[in-house]
Design an enzyme around this catalytic site. Structure first.
Site, short mmCIF file in Angstrom:
data_model
loop_
_atom_site.label_atom_id
_atom_site.label_comp_id
_atom_site.label_asym_id
_atom_site.label_seq_id
_atom_site.Cartn_x
_atom_site.Cartn_y
_atom_site.Cartn_z
N TYR A 30 0.88 -1.17 0.00
CA TYR A 30 0.00 0.00 0.00
C TYR A 30 0.92 1.22 0.00
O TYR A 30 1.39 1.66 1.04
CB TYR A 30 -0.92 -0.02 1.23
CG TYR A 30 -1.74 1.23 1.39
CD1 TYR A 30 -2.41 1.80 0.32
CD2 TYR A 30 -1.85 1.85 2.64
CE1 TYR A 30 -3.16 2.95 0.48
CE2 TYR A 30 -2.61 2.99 2.80
CZ TYR A 30 -3.26 3.54 1.72
OH TYR A 30 -4.00 4.69 1.88
N ASP A 32 -2.15 -1.34 -4.00
CA ASP A 32 -2.45 0.05 -4.33
C ASP A 32 -1.13 0.80 -4.44
O ASP A 32 -0.50 1.12 -3.44
CB ASP A 32 -3.33 0.64 -3.23
CG ASP A 32 -3.72 2.08 -3.51
OD1 ASP A 32 -3.31 2.62 -4.56
OD2 ASP A 32 -4.43 2.68 -2.67
N HIS A 39 -12.23 1.68 -3.68
CA HIS A 39 -11.47 0.93 -4.68
C HIS A 39 -12.25 -0.33 -5.03
O HIS A 39 -13.12 -0.78 -4.28
CB HIS A 39 -10.09 0.52 -4.14
CG HIS A 39 -9.15 1.66 -3.93
ND1 HIS A 39 -8.00 1.83 -4.66
CD2 HIS A 39 -9.17 2.70 -3.04
CE1 HIS A 39 -7.36 2.91 -4.25
NE2 HIS A 39 -8.06 3.45 -3.26
#
Length: 515
Positions: free
Chosen positions: A156, A197, A304
């Site tokens: 992330y 991500d 998301h």
């Protein structure tokens, strides 16, 4: 086949109503198993879990049929964090938290850290302190029967706030560390997948409004991805990076393939977003084993959507989970320490023991004397004038022996006088009329007070109409630091979308008048 899925879940304890809509319960701990079943993957990598170890519960971390691994933020609660859930049939042989190796334990590490001389120990510790990376290493078997090593890096990546230039520097250093670790694993002979991500829309096709953004290609994050990722397409030829964007490998010209949308503006309704989530595989792995790469925009519950890939390999599960597995945490393994484990036994001196014993004996003697004194001074029933001691309950229902005699000349009231006469119909009607009158008077007084306060306070003004659609606007508040912080304004209530779409939000803007 091996199916891997990545999803920025935006809080693992959130209701996730988009995935478990058929169940009215909002308990994410009970829903986690259904979420994993819904994604139907051998390995599920979650980002932005927003959970720390002190609030992680056993039903949320330990799911039947899976083994899980968590990386927590060490600086802030309810921030960042990643987690990887592996089916028991895909149990990893090693698992490790962080990219630098500073958080690694002695057993079960992935290893292969590369050259990190460009980083100080403090910088490495800071980069790994936000719980942004988790590595799991698996054994896989190809269709030819060859056994190979596959390392998944669940990441992330940080977001670069335009108002905080130090966060852009932090983001770029994190990118650099990620690339060093991934390339070191490749050099050691392991296949590598970076998924999660990445917080950067790589190409203009990956961002809806790229044409209106100044210096889109000059963004530092996009330049870094240019060096990490090969040219689009799976064909052999000139390329720069060691990795391939698996989705663009299969869908090189697919427009509108976005994975993140603004919740505040309702941009998902018109697919006005960007692609920030990726499954990047090393070039050889993608060309030889990747069968598909996909997005799941229909899965709701976060800002998301999940992304994933399917590999034509089978997993060879380890016989035992690595030590980082959550089922081995003391609070979940039934070996949680008690407070007595933290108390050190103190060896006392014999003289001290003897004096303490004497003091204890003296204290007990003094307590016995005090009790005896209290008993001797307590009044006894005989001293209070009663020879029978405490009275019984029945004594209160018996006539006393010394009750006075009733005078024979005393005239008692008649029985008819003691009986209340029946209420007549006229009296009942009068009572009903009286109650109705009082209720009507109270209602009139309430209406009078309501009209008075309405005339004084006025109430909220009607929402202005936007010029683009002639519809009522919505009120927003400025949250950006500056001279207008806290001010209210009106804007079009429709979701944000492309300017060419007439059904999207218009450009109406109006400051609210101060009250």
């Amino acid at each position: 086949m091996l199916r891997v899925v990545s999803w920025n879940i935006n809080g693992i304890r959130s209701p996730l109503q988009g995935v478990v809509y058929e169940e009215p319960s909002n308990c994410s701990a009970m829903a986690m198993g259904r979420i994993l079943d819904k994604l139907d993957a051998d390995i599920v990598c979650l980002q932005e879990t927003k959970v720390t170890r002190d609030v992680l519960t056993e039903p949320l971390a330990i799911i039947e049929g899976y083994n899980s691994y968590f990386s927590f933020s060490r600086n802030r609660s309810g921030y960042s964090g990643v987690a990887t859930f592996c089916k028991d049939s895909a149990t990893p042989v090693a698992a490790e938290e962080g990219l630098s190796g500073l958080l690694a334990t002695q057993h079960g590490n992935v290893g292969c850290y590369g050259n990190m001389e460009a980083f100080t120990q403090e910088e490495l510790r800071a980069l790994d302190s936000e719980g942004r990376a988790l590595l799991t290493q698996h054994k896989i078997r190809t269709w030819e029967g060859k056994e190979k090593t596959l390392t998944l890096i669940n990441v992330y990546c940080p977001h670069a706030d335009p108002g905080k230039p130090e966060r852009l520097a932090f983001k770029m250093r994190f990118y650099h560390l990620l690339q060093i670790r991934a390339e070191a694993l490749l050099a050691a002979g392991s296949h590598v997948i970076i998924l999660g991500d990445l917080n950067t829309a790589h190409r203009p096709i990956d961002h809806w409004d790229a044409v209106n953004m100044e210096c889109f290609e000059e963004d530092p994050g996009r330049k870094w991805m240019d060096g990490l990722v090969s040219n689009l397409g799976c064909q052999a030829g000139s390329h720069v990076g060691h990795f391939i964007d698996s989705y663009r490998c299969f869908q090189p010209k697919q427009e509108g393939a976005f994975t993140c949308w603004s919740v505040v503006t309702g941009a998902r309704h018109l697919n006005y977003g960007s692609r920030l989530d990726y499954v990047l595989g090393d070039r050889t792995l993608v060309i030889d084993t990747f069968q598909a790469s996909f997005l799941l925009p229909e899965v709701m519950g976060s800002d998301h959507c999940p992304v994933g890939a399917v590999l034509s390999v089978s997993s060879v599960p380890a016989k035992q989970c690595p030590p980082l597995c959550t089922r081995f945490l003391p609070e979940f393994a039934g070996t949680q320490l008690k407070i007595l484990h933290f108390l050190v036994h103190h060896k006392q001196d014999p003289m001290f023991k003897q004096s303490a014993l004497q003091l204890s004996n003296q204290t007990q003697v003094q307590m016995r004397q005090n009790k005896a004194h209290m008993r001797s001074t307590r009044p006894r029933p005989s001293q209070a004038g009663s020879s029978k001691g405490q009275k019984k309950l029945m004594s209160y229902f018996q006539l006393p022996s010394s009750h006075p005699q009733v005078s024979p000349n005393l005239e008692l009231p008649s029985l008819d006088a003691l009986v209340t006469p029946k209420t007549t119909e006229d009296k009942v009607m009068a009572k009903v009329v009286e109650v109705q009158t009082k209720a009507s008077k109270a209602e009139d007084e309430k209406d009078l007070r309501t009209s008075f306060w309405k005339s004084v306070l006025g109430g909220p003004l009607p929402m202005p109409l936007c010029r683009g659609h002639g519809e009522p606007c919505v009120m927003r508040t400025v949250k950006k630091p500056g001279p207008n912080l806290g001010r209210h304004f009106y804007m079009c209530a429709r979701p944000r979308g492309p300017p060419t779409d007439p059904s999207s939000r218009c450009n109406f803007f109006l400051w609210s008048r101060p009250s």
